[in-house]
Design a protein around this motif. Structure first.
Motif, PDB file in Angstrom:
ATOM      1  N   GLU A 129      -6.956   3.496   3.357  1.00  0.00           N
ATOM      2  CA  GLU A 129      -8.150   4.163   2.816  1.00  0.00           C
ATOM      3  C   GLU A 129      -7.896   4.711   1.414  1.00  0.00           C
ATOM      4  N   GLN A 130      -6.681   5.233   1.232  1.00  0.00           N
ATOM      5  CA  GLN A 130      -6.387   5.786  -0.094  1.00  0.00           C
ATOM      6  C   GLN A 130      -6.411   4.683  -1.144  1.00  0.00           C
ATOM      7  N   GLN A 131      -5.924   3.499  -0.769  1.00  0.00           N
ATOM      8  CA  GLN A 131      -6.010   2.355  -1.678  1.00  0.00           C
ATOM      9  C   GLN A 131      -7.466   2.037  -1.982  1.00  0.00           C
TER      10      GLN A 131
ATOM     11  N   GLU B  71      -4.702  -6.153   1.196  1.00  0.00           N
ATOM     12  CA  GLU B  71      -3.943  -6.524  -0.007  1.00  0.00           C
ATOM     13  C   GLU B  71      -4.852  -6.630  -1.226  1.00  0.00           C
ATOM     14  N   GLN B  72      -6.050  -7.172  -0.989  1.00  0.00           N
ATOM     15  CA  GLN B  72      -6.973  -7.314  -2.114  1.00  0.00           C
ATOM     16  C   GLN B  72      -7.366  -5.945  -2.659  1.00  0.00           C
ATOM     17  N   GLN B  73      -7.524  -4.982  -1.756  1.00  0.00           N
ATOM     18  CA  GLN B  73      -7.795  -3.617  -2.190  1.00  0.00           C
ATOM     19  C   GLN B  73      -6.636  -3.082  -3.013  1.00  0.00           C
TER      20      GLN B  73
ATOM     21  N   PRO C 259      -5.703   0.919  -9.104  1.00  0.00           N
ATOM     22  CA  PRO C 259      -4.956   1.176 -10.343  1.00  0.00           C
ATOM     23  C   PRO C 259      -3.456   1.365 -10.122  1.00  0.00           C
ATOM     24  N   SER C 260      -2.780   0.317 -10.214  1.00  0.00           N
ATOM     25  CA  SER C 260      -1.312   0.210 -10.210  1.00  0.00           C
ATOM     26  C   SER C 260      -0.465   1.211  -9.447  1.00  0.00           C
ATOM     27  N   ASP C 261      -0.437   2.462  -9.837  1.00  0.00           N
ATOM     28  CA  ASP C 261       0.623   3.368  -9.408  1.00  0.00           C
ATOM     29  C   ASP C 261       0.867   3.468  -7.904  1.00  0.00           C
ATOM     30  N   ALA C 262       0.063   2.809  -7.140  1.00  0.00           N
ATOM     31  CA  ALA C 262       0.196   2.898  -5.688  1.00  0.00           C
ATOM     32  C   ALA C 262       1.624   2.689  -5.204  1.00  0.00           C
TER      33      ALA C 262
ATOM     34  N   ILE D 210       0.826  -1.210   0.000  1.00  0.00           N
ATOM     35  CA  ILE D 210       0.000   0.000   0.000  1.00  0.00           C
ATOM     36  C   ILE D 210       0.861   1.261   0.000  1.00  0.00           C
ATOM     37  N   GLY D 211       2.167   1.084  -0.190  1.00  0.00           N
ATOM     38  CA  GLY D 211       3.047   2.247  -0.322  1.00  0.00           C
ATOM     39  C   GLY D 211       3.351   2.959   0.977  1.00  0.00           C
ATOM     40  N   PHE D 212       3.085   2.280   2.108  1.00  0.00           N
ATOM     41  CA  PHE D 212       3.332   2.942   3.404  1.00  0.00           C
ATOM     42  C   PHE D 212       4.749   2.693   3.899  1.00  0.00           C
TER      43      PHE D 212
END
Lengths: 264, 264
Positions: free
Chosen positions: B240-242, A240-242, A247-250, A200-202
């Motif tokens: 949430e952003q995801q 993870e499913q979210q 859309p990809s760029d996360a 999730i990019g965190f």
């Protein structure tokens, strides 16, 4: 109770200390020894001499490659440590640890590991962060490094004191209500958590900023039950499913979940 | 207080044990060592090696011929002993002895001697009968003989525990290192957590199944620090952003992973 307490020695250099540890253990009624990647031959004349009749404990010891292997079935893992490192961890004393043991070991499936590091450098931060708590033997601040077998002696003595106290009280210790997660289950959870946070990019493993260490400390402090860990993993899976749907760029940049597959 | 506790070793055979004793003493803040008729050269390479930096205690030790000479100025003399001999003597435990020390040493002229016998045969009856009391370290009845330095370690540890207890009693309690989250901050976190779990389809308020209660119990048990809570809220925001990015249908009932969207 005492038979479900394991002494774990990591990277020991001196066979004499292994022998001294075996003697201290047997004196106090402990018998389960695990050696993690010893840096010496565990069974030498020196071992037998210092064990002074307790070398059967070294013969029966399990030798493994990693801390994980030594403690995977343990419900409480406590590392012997000098005072706080960069990231303070729950600290206990030998006395307080002993007092806690009857309740910790009330469930017959519970197991406790007491982990001791190298003679010269103790436990690494990575090893310390795999422990629920750290135990510090109060020492003279000007001369704080105990001999390895002496440190084992002090903790083993407190284990026996606690056991004797329980015998005297003769009341059954209060049973733990729900089974706690094992070390192995916790490690699977932390691995899952890290994957998800990257996804999730965190979290950026290249810039960890102690994030995982802080989350470990928080989680281990709570002593998660197995069922609670299952809930937390369920949340990770849903997250993870979210992230996969999103859309990809996360997960910008450096990978891990980078290659989002085109949804089958 | 600790400077007025003397360790007395009688008839020691192994220099290593003298070194190990010195190390155990210095670790626990004791410094006064007396050697009664040692049966070995007290200062050898083995002594220095086992002392590991505490050999100044052996250098400073007084060597005398008899127990009387070693303890003549002491107001309390306690002999380490296995269980009662022919003539039962007042027995104490290491713990009870430690607890008694602050009172015993309240008078600045008071001095306590802890007396340890030979590696092979302990203290003689004559020596034991010169003691006010005997201290027995609780051990496995099948394997009760501790290494000499290990026995000193246990008693020195109890001395230090007693001294620390006295210090704490007269000092304000140590401040908590990091600020804990307030009730209000926790409630904001739980509200945020619930919103997020609904957003990712993990939680259905119409079918709560105690989910939030379990997560509350787990979290509160850890007593979160404010900074830890900030990390957890950061994770929720990233999640949430995801979820927002993800093509809408996420929070449909109970499927969660069913229809994999075409990844843009």
């Amino acid at each position: 109770m005492l038979e479900r307490i394991r002494i774990v020695l990591i990277g020991t250099s001196h066979p004499g200390n292994i022998g001294g540890t075996a003697r201290a253990m047997h004196n106090m009624g402990l018998g389960d020894l695990a050696l993690v990647a010893p840096r010496c031959e565990p069974l030498t004349a020196d071992t037998v001499s210092r064990a002074s009749g307790a070398d059967h404990i070294v013969h029966a010891a399990r030798t493994v490659e990693s801390l994980e292997q030594a403690v995977s079935d343990c419900t409480l893992v406590v590392g012997a440590s000098a005072r706080s490192r960069t990231l303070p961890w729950p600290m206990t004393t030998p006395r307080a640890l002993g007092e806690r043991l009857p309740a910790e070991l009330a469930d017959p499936a519970a197991r406790v590991a007491l982990v001791f590091g190298r003679e010269d450098s103790g436990l690494t931060n990575a090893e310390l962060q795999r422990c629920h708590a750290h135990v510090h033997i109060p020492t003279n601040p000007d001369f704080s490094s105990l001999n390895l077998a002496a440190a084992v002696q002090v903790l083993a003595y407190e284990c026996r004191q606690a056991w004797l106290g329980q015998q005297e009280a003769s009341e059954p210790a209060e049973a733990v209500t729900a089974p706690l997660a094992s070390h192995e289950e916790l490690e699977r959870y932390f691995a899952h958590l890290e994957r998800t946070l990257i996804g999730i990019g965190f979290h950026d493993p290249a810039m960890p900023r102690q994030l995982m260490a802080r989350l470990r400390r928080f989680t281990l402090r709570a002593r998660p039950e197995r069922m609670e860990l299952n809930i937390l993993r369920g949340i990770l899976t849903a997250t993870e499913q979210q992230a996969e749907r999103s859309p990809s760029d996360a997960s910008t940049g450096d990978d891990a979940s980078g290659d989002v597959s085109p949804g089958q």
